[in-house]
Scaffold this motif. Structure first.
Motif, mmCIF file in Angstrom:
data_model
loop_
_atom_site.group_PDB
_atom_site.id
_atom_site.type_symbol
_atom_site.label_atom_id
_atom_site.label_comp_id
_atom_site.label_asym_id
_atom_site.label_seq_id
_atom_site.Cartn_x
_atom_site.Cartn_y
_atom_site.Cartn_z
ATOM 1 N N PHE A 291 -25.039 18.626 16.285
ATOM 2 C CA PHE A 291 -25.453 18.183 17.449
ATOM 3 C C PHE A 291 -26.094 19.991 17.980
ATOM 4 O O PHE A 291 -25.742 20.774 17.627
ATOM 5 C CB PHE A 291 -25.228 17.702 18.798
ATOM 6 N N TYR A 292 -26.974 20.276 18.904
ATOM 7 C CA TYR A 292 -27.274 20.729 19.362
ATOM 8 C C TYR A 292 -26.610 21.539 21.135
ATOM 9 O O TYR A 292 -26.585 20.556 22.063
ATOM 10 C CB TYR A 292 -28.595 21.258 19.838
ATOM 11 N N PRO B 291 -26.773 24.531 16.543
ATOM 12 C CA PRO B 291 -26.645 23.878 15.631
ATOM 13 C C PRO B 291 -24.895 24.025 16.156
ATOM 14 O O PRO B 291 -24.198 24.421 15.291
ATOM 15 C CB PRO B 291 -26.879 23.620 14.723
ATOM 16 N N VAL B 292 -24.458 22.378 15.954
ATOM 17 C CA VAL B 292 -22.684 22.488 15.517
ATOM 18 C C VAL B 292 -22.046 21.305 14.525
ATOM 19 O O VAL B 292 -22.681 20.059 15.117
ATOM 20 C CB VAL B 292 -22.329 21.878 17.345
ATOM 21 N N GLN B 293 -21.200 21.596 14.235
ATOM 22 C CA GLN B 293 -21.198 20.540 12.790
ATOM 23 C C GLN B 293 -19.910 19.198 13.521
ATOM 24 O O GLN B 293 -19.538 19.598 14.659
ATOM 25 C CB GLN B 293 -20.884 21.322 11.799
ATOM 26 N N LYS B 294 -20.862 18.362 14.031
ATOM 27 C CA LYS B 294 -19.594 16.774 14.450
ATOM 28 C C LYS B 294 -18.470 16.992 13.633
ATOM 29 O O LYS B 294 -18.614 17.401 12.286
ATOM 30 C CB LYS B 294 -20.301 15.459 14.581
ATOM 31 N N LYS B 295 -17.165 16.946 14.375
ATOM 32 C CA LYS B 295 -16.185 16.331 13.918
ATOM 33 C C LYS B 295 -15.702 14.658 13.373
ATOM 34 O O LYS B 295 -16.486 14.205 13.469
ATOM 35 C CB LYS B 295 -14.495 16.778 15.102
ATOM 36 N N GLN C 54 -17.426 24.881 13.246
ATOM 37 C CA GLN C 54 -18.015 24.244 13.850
ATOM 38 C C GLN C 54 -19.953 24.564 14.051
ATOM 39 O O GLN C 54 -20.641 23.850 13.414
ATOM 40 C CB GLN C 54 -17.675 23.515 14.605
ATOM 41 N N ILE C 55 -19.223 25.481 14.466
ATOM 42 C CA ILE C 55 -20.443 26.047 14.779
ATOM 43 C C ILE C 55 -21.521 26.799 13.321
ATOM 44 O O ILE C 55 -22.301 26.802 12.512
ATOM 45 C CB ILE C 55 -20.667 27.213 15.725
ATOM 46 N N THR D 169 -25.641 23.814 7.447
ATOM 47 C CA THR D 169 -26.821 22.025 7.713
ATOM 48 C C THR D 169 -27.702 22.298 7.783
ATOM 49 O O THR D 169 -28.849 22.613 7.174
ATOM 50 C CB THR D 169 -26.236 21.692 9.119
ATOM 51 N N VAL D 170 -27.911 23.295 9.260
ATOM 52 C CA VAL D 170 -29.665 23.700 9.706
ATOM 53 C C VAL D 170 -30.537 24.476 8.309
ATOM 54 O O VAL D 170 -31.853 24.056 7.849
ATOM 55 C CB VAL D 170 -29.812 24.141 10.681
#
Length: 383
Positions: free
Chosen positions: A11-12, A35-39, A56-57, A63-64
């Motif tokens: 999510f951003y 963008p941040v990776q969800k846990k 996470q960042i 990922t992006v």
């Protein structure tokens, strides 16, 4: 291939105006969302910015880079990673190679895609991508997932072509592409690739090439000579393979017979003739062709014995089929295709428990093998 969209796992966030980075030399653009990776254990709508970690960042950025090639902020995201993890290419490359060796292909692919997204112009990464995709195609084909294997082969070819187009030329790109073309039965392209490799390394002293480099140059020349001596770059040979593999067996058989008239001792040609005949269910004729292939050098290939066993099974010569598969196993001891065929012989003979043991052994080697899984499920339903 993974049916899920990896971008759904991020999510951003908008950086607050009051945020001050700890490193004053690094400029944060607060107008661009990160963008941040969800846990994995995050429930929907429970994100707490205070619990967000740097990892996470970074994971979100990678990922992006891996999956959103048209994102307008890619250069900015790369600059963040470069500041925070200056050695990330080396670390990711080592991780991807390790995951590939351990056959953790899903994670290896994610890492390779992130690497390529981080530096899409790095030729070493492009070649490593080609090698990985090539290897993953082999893995899918061994599991009976031919459509997935074909898709990965197409992607591998794209990356090999990019690697071979590098300036200055990268010799290893041509060496590895040569073997890729060999597996595709594209012997003309294979010969061209190996000839280019030899040309690029011919003026390099053996001391500079080292033992491995010298071996590769000799190996490339040996393959070139073999293709030339057996005339495998002949147009009839190439046309036969393309016709048979595309379902035009009768036309392909005409081409390969034409080739064999002029080149009667080329085992690959006899193998192709047998392959086409077997696809047409002309098992007796196919068996004779595979036996010719064995006489002229095909006895070093597990596939020759495996194909022969399929014909013998259809003739209900189960002892002969088992003997052929035993010879194939001696060459490729962990081939799931060969072990599955032993299972089919056991089924044909009514030995259900032995068949179950073979299919179970396949899944122990490759848990994703759909053929063995389907056969075991069928046996459970019938029991």
């Amino acid at each position: 291939m993974n049916p899920k969209n990896p971008l759904d796992s991020i999510f951003y966030i908008t950086i607050p105006e009051s945020f001050v980075p700890s490193d004053s030399a690094f400029q944060i653009d607060k107008t661009i969302q990160l963008p941040v990776q969800k846990k994995t254990d995050d429930a929907p709508g429970t994100f707490n910015p205070k619990e967000m970690t740097t990892e996470q960042i970074l994971a979100g950025l990678l990922t992006v880079l891996a999956y959103d090639k048209k994102n307008e902020h890619l250069d900015y995201y790369r600059s963040i990673i470069k500041q925070v993890r200056p050695n990330i290419k080396k670390d990711l490359c080592e991780a991807a190679i390790l995951k590939t060796k351990n056959e953790d292909y899903d994670l290896a692919e994610e890492i390779f895609l992130a690497l390529h997204g981080y530096d899409p112009e790095d030729i070493a990464i492009i070649l490593n991508m080609a090698l990985f995709l090539d290897q993953r195609a082999d893995s899918y084909r061994k599991s009976g997932l031919n459509e997935d294997a074909d898709a990965y082969d197409a992607d591998a070819l794209d990356f090999y072509e990019k690697a071979m187009g590098a300036e200055p030329p990268l010799p290893d790109a041509f060496f590895n592409a040569g073997f890729f073309y060999m597996k595709q039965h594209k012997f003309r392209e294979a010969k061209d690739a190996f000839e280019t490799y030899v040309a690029l390394t011919c003026d390099v002293p053996d001391e500079e090439l080292g033992e491995n480099g010298t071996y590769k140059k000799e190996r490339a020349q040996s393959i070139i000579d073999n293709i030339s001596n057996q005339n495998m770059d002949d147009e009839s040979f190439r046309a036969a393979y393309e016709l048979i593999s595309s379902g035009q067996e009768e036309k392909g058989l005409e081409e390969i017979r034409s080739f064999l008239q002029a080149n009667p001792k080329v085992w690959n040609a006899w193998f192709m003739l047998g392959w086409g005949l077997r696809r047409l269910q002309r098992f007796t004729d196919a068996k004779a062709a595979f036996e010719e292939a064995l006489k002229y050098g095909g006895d070093s290939q597990a596939d020759t014995y495996n194909e022969l066993s399929l014909c013998l099974m259809q003739e209900k010569d189960f002892a002969g089929a088992r003997d052929a598969l035993a010879k194939a196993m001696a060459i490729e001891p962990e081939s799931t295709k060969i072990i599955s065929n032993l299972g089919y012989i056991a089924l044909a003979e009514g030995n259900i428990q032995q068949a179950r043991n073979y299919f179970t052994a396949v899944l122990e080697i490759d848990p994703k093998d759909k053929i063995a899984a389907a056969e075991l499920l069928k046996l459970e339903k019938d029991s």
